[in-house]
Design a protein around this motif. Sequence first.
Motif, short mmCIF file in Angstrom:
data_model
loop_
_atom_site.label_atom_id
_atom_site.label_comp_id
_atom_site.label_asym_id
_atom_site.label_seq_id
_atom_site.Cartn_x
_atom_site.Cartn_y
_atom_site.Cartn_z
N SER A 28 0.83 -1.21 0.00
CA SER A 28 0.00 0.00 0.00
C SER A 28 0.87 1.26 0.00
O SER A 28 0.49 2.27 -0.58
CB SER A 28 -0.97 0.00 1.17
N GLY A 29 2.05 1.19 0.62
CA GLY A 29 2.98 2.32 0.57
C GLY A 29 3.49 2.57 -0.84
O GLY A 29 3.62 3.72 -1.27
N VAL A 30 3.74 1.49 -1.55
CA VAL A 30 4.18 1.62 -2.96
C VAL A 30 3.06 2.25 -3.79
O VAL A 30 3.30 3.12 -4.63
CB VAL A 30 4.58 0.24 -3.53
N LEU A 32 0.79 4.25 -2.66
CA LEU A 32 0.70 5.65 -2.24
C LEU A 32 1.63 6.53 -3.08
O LEU A 32 1.30 7.68 -3.38
CB LEU A 32 1.04 5.79 -0.75
N GLU A 33 2.76 5.99 -3.46
CA GLU A 33 3.68 6.76 -4.31
C GLU A 33 2.99 7.22 -5.59
O GLU A 33 3.23 8.31 -6.08
CB GLU A 33 4.92 5.92 -4.66
N ASN A 34 2.12 6.37 -6.14
CA ASN A 34 1.39 6.73 -7.36
C ASN A 34 0.36 7.82 -7.10
O ASN A 34 0.02 8.59 -7.99
CB ASN A 34 0.69 5.50 -7.96
N LEU A 36 0.75 10.29 -5.01
CA LEU A 36 1.41 11.58 -4.76
C LEU A 36 1.44 12.46 -6.01
O LEU A 36 1.43 13.67 -5.90
CB LEU A 36 2.83 11.34 -4.24
N ALA A 37 1.48 11.83 -7.18
CA ALA A 37 1.49 12.61 -8.42
C ALA A 37 0.20 13.40 -8.60
O ALA A 37 0.16 14.40 -9.31
CB ALA A 37 1.72 11.69 -9.61
N LEU A 46 -4.22 14.42 0.27
CA LEU A 46 -3.52 13.60 1.26
C LEU A 46 -4.12 13.71 2.66
O LEU A 46 -3.92 12.82 3.48
CB LEU A 46 -2.04 13.97 1.31
#
Length: 189
Positions: A28-30, A32-34, A36-37, A46
């Motif tokens: 889920s953290g990975v 979340l990176e998507n 952020l864009a 956020l």
Amino acid sequence: MSAREEFVSIYRETLPVLLIALGGGLASGVILENLLASVERFPGLLVMVPVFLATRGNVYGALGGRLASGLHQGLIEPRFSWDERLVNAVVASFVNGIGISVVIAVLTRLALAVLGWESAALWEFLAIMLVSGVLTSTVLIFGLLLVLFGGYKAGYDPDNLVGPIVTTLGDIFGMLFLVFAVTLVGVIA
């Protein structure tokens, strides 16, 4: 069963599930990176993420606890069937999950306005929360039922499964469907 045997049993049942939950948290953290864009396109997005994920755990953790108690007491059969207790619990959780998604969107928009911070439009927050809330609720309900019933039939204590299942499914699918909803609303807007 002695206290020591019970301790070993709980540890043996929960450790693999907790390791899977750890992997789910990282996934889920990975995801979340998507997300952020999209923050620049939807300011304030956020702010909703931790609240959204926490409410998935609260609403569906309560459902899981209710189902675990029903299985222990023999009030619910461990299979998909038309059981009034099961249906009522599922419908109540679904309505709570969707309703709280709307509340999250409105309160986030209000809080950002009070703070004087830039934010996306209310309808954008509402659309993002409704789409991700409906999809996540659907997956959580069926995933929870599937794993709890399967685990119970395999001899696992449902109380040992509820917490890690709800948090893992809620985090992974909550983030996936948030990214999907943000993309969808970005195309429509």
